[in-house]
Motif scaffolding. Structure first.
Motif, PDB file in Angstrom:
ATOM      1  N   LYS A   1       0.838  -1.192   0.000  1.00 40.66           N
ATOM      2  CA  LYS A   1       0.000   0.000   0.000  1.00 40.66           C
ATOM      3  C   LYS A   1       0.875   1.246   0.000  1.00 40.66           C
ATOM      4  CE  LYS A   1      -3.825   2.358   2.198  1.00 40.66           C
ATOM      5  NZ  LYS A   1      -4.750   2.408   3.312  1.00 40.66           N
ATOM      6  N   ILE A   2       0.784   1.993  -1.070  1.00 37.69           N
ATOM      7  CA  ILE A   2       1.347   3.342  -1.153  1.00 37.69           C
ATOM      8  C   ILE A   2       0.176   4.205  -1.616  1.00 37.69           C
ATOM      9  CG2 ILE A   2       3.024   4.890  -2.221  1.00 37.69           C
ATOM     10  CD1 ILE A   2       4.859   2.493  -2.659  1.00 37.69           C
ATOM     11  N   LYS A   3      -0.479   4.820  -0.695  1.00 36.82           N
ATOM     12  CA  LYS A   3      -1.715   5.580  -0.895  1.00 36.82           C
ATOM     13  C   LYS A   3      -2.901   4.678  -1.213  1.00 36.82           C
ATOM     14  CE  LYS A   3       0.564   9.884  -1.889  1.00 36.82           C
ATOM     15  NZ  LYS A   3       0.762  11.010  -2.734  1.00 36.82           N
ATOM     16  N   VAL A   4      -2.738   3.748  -2.148  1.00 39.67           N
ATOM     17  CA  VAL A   4      -3.802   2.789  -2.455  1.00 39.67           C
ATOM     18  C   VAL A   4      -3.235   1.368  -2.372  1.00 39.67           C
ATOM     19  CG1 VAL A   4      -5.074   4.373  -3.956  1.00 39.67           C
ATOM     20  CG2 VAL A   4      -3.341   2.902  -4.939  1.00 39.67           C
ATOM     21  N   PRO A   5      -4.067   0.397  -2.014  1.00 41.23           N
ATOM     22  CA  PRO A   5      -3.588  -0.990  -1.941  1.00 41.23           C
ATOM     23  C   PRO A   5      -3.277  -1.549  -3.335  1.00 41.23           C
ATOM     24  CG  PRO A   5      -5.718  -0.728  -0.838  1.00 41.23           C
ATOM     25  CD  PRO A   5      -5.436   0.538  -1.572  1.00 41.23           C
ATOM     26  N   TYR A   6      -2.265  -2.384  -3.407  1.00 41.01           N
ATOM     27  CA  TYR A   6      -1.945  -3.087  -4.646  1.00 41.01           C
ATOM     28  C   TYR A   6      -1.197  -4.362  -4.288  1.00 41.01           C
ATOM     29  CZ  TYR A   6       2.803  -1.110  -4.224  1.00 41.01           C
ATOM     30  OH  TYR A   6       4.055  -0.761  -3.787  1.00 41.01           O
ATOM     31  N   ARG A   7      -0.980  -5.199  -5.272  1.00 41.64           N
ATOM     32  CA  ARG A   7      -0.239  -6.446  -5.069  1.00 41.64           C
ATOM     33  C   ARG A   7       0.948  -6.457  -6.020  1.00 41.64           C
ATOM     34  NH1 ARG A   7      -4.356 -11.049  -3.419  1.00 41.64           N
ATOM     35  NH2 ARG A   7      -5.704  -9.758  -2.158  1.00 41.64           N
TER      36      ARG A   7
ATOM     37  N   TRP B   1       8.911   6.488 -13.094  1.00 41.98           N
ATOM     38  CA  TRP B   1       8.008   6.148 -11.998  1.00 41.98           C
ATOM     39  C   TRP B   1       8.684   6.383 -10.641  1.00 41.98           C
ATOM     40  CZ3 TRP B   1       3.156   5.711 -10.942  1.00 41.98           C
ATOM     41  CH2 TRP B   1       2.755   5.075  -9.780  1.00 41.98           C
ATOM     42  N   LEU B   2       9.929   5.975 -10.508  1.00 43.88           N
ATOM     43  CA  LEU B   2      10.653   6.170  -9.241  1.00 43.88           C
ATOM     44  C   LEU B   2      10.774   7.646  -8.889  1.00 43.88           C
ATOM     45  CD1 LEU B   2      13.521   3.543  -9.458  1.00 43.88           C
ATOM     46  CD2 LEU B   2      11.528   3.505  -7.947  1.00 43.88           C
ATOM     47  N   LYS B   3      11.056   8.460  -9.886  1.00 43.94           N
ATOM     48  CA  LYS B   3      11.168   9.905  -9.639  1.00 43.94           C
ATOM     49  C   LYS B   3       9.803  10.498  -9.307  1.00 43.94           C
ATOM     50  CE  LYS B   3      15.382  10.480 -12.116  1.00 43.94           C
ATOM     51  NZ  LYS B   3      16.112  10.911 -13.243  1.00 43.94           N
ATOM     52  N   LYS B   4       8.775  10.081 -10.037  1.00 47.42           N
ATOM     53  CA  LYS B   4       7.418  10.605  -9.834  1.00 47.42           C
ATOM     54  C   LYS B   4       6.902  10.287  -8.425  1.00 47.42           C
ATOM     55  CE  LYS B   4       3.367  12.081 -11.434  1.00 47.42           C
ATOM     56  NZ  LYS B   4       3.119  13.482 -11.582  1.00 47.42           N
ATOM     57  N   THR B   5       7.204   9.094  -7.924  1.00 48.31           N
ATOM     58  CA  THR B   5       6.714   8.679  -6.607  1.00 48.31           C
ATOM     59  C   THR B   5       7.612   9.141  -5.463  1.00 48.31           C
ATOM     60  OG1 THR B   5       7.881   6.559  -6.743  1.00 48.31           O
ATOM     61  CG2 THR B   5       5.592   6.618  -7.551  1.00 48.31           C
ATOM     62  N   GLY B   6       8.807   9.645  -5.775  1.00 48.88           N
ATOM     63  CA  GLY B   6       9.731  10.078  -4.737  1.00 48.88           C
ATOM     64  C   GLY B   6      10.424   8.938  -4.016  1.00 48.88           C
ATOM     65  N   ALA B   7      10.375   7.750  -4.615  1.00 43.92           N
ATOM     66  CA  ALA B   7      10.938   6.566  -3.965  1.00 43.92           C
ATOM     67  C   ALA B   7      12.433   6.707  -3.654  1.00 43.92           C
ATOM     68  CB  ALA B   7      10.703   5.324  -4.823  1.00 43.92           C
TER      69      ALA B   7
END
Length: 157
Positions: A70-76, A130-136
């Motif tokens: 879960k990062i804001k919304v649940p996923y698998r 995606w990594l940059k967009k999410t701030g990971a």
């Protein structure tokens, strides 16, 4: 009482991060915990791992295991173990191809240095976006350090 901290290491790359800690426990004890995906939520410093949903009780080279996240919304997410050396190293990746790795170095029978690494250097352009967009990449070093502190607390009980 002194606050326990993991050391965030300088990887020299903006697509790789690492943290390290010394744990007063045998490498096998620590590795057994890391190699059991059902335990990952116990020492996850990011708060994103919600639990194990599929896969073997003990990971091995080529093992596939699913995690509820879960990062804001649940996923698998489905991971595959891509490197495995008993009591020394375990690495997995998923669809986006970045890797999570734990390396254990025994410095005495009851002292082990554990290094957790995240490497996105060999991933497709979309994954980098995606990594940059999410701030990971900004969060990962702190989350890894928190994970290692939690792993140490569990193993040193």
């Amino acid at each position: 009482m002194e606050k326990v901290r993991a050391e965030i290491l300088d990887t020299g790359s903006d697509l790789a991060t690492s943290a390290q800690i010394e744990i007063s426990a045998p490498a096998q004890q620590i590795f057994d915990l890391i190699a059991d995906p059902r335990c990952h939520q116990l020492f996850d410093g990011s708060g994103t791992v919600q639990g194990s949903i599929s896969g073997p009780v003990r990971l091995h080279l080529g093992a596939k295991f699913g995690m509820a996240m879960k990062i804001k919304v649940p996923y698998r997410i489905k991971n595959t173990v891509v490197a495995f050396e008993e009591n020394k190293k375990i690495t997995w990746c998923h669809l986006m191809k970045w890797t999570w790795c734990y390396e254990l170095e025994s410095i005495s029978p009851n002292q082990t240095v554990v290094t957790e690494s995240f490497d996105a250097s060999a991933i497709p352009a979309f994954s980098k976006w995606w990594l940059k967009k999410t701030g990971a990449m900004a969060h990962n070093p702190k989350w890894m350090a928190k994970s290692l502190v939690a792993l140490k607390a569990i193993c040193e009980v």
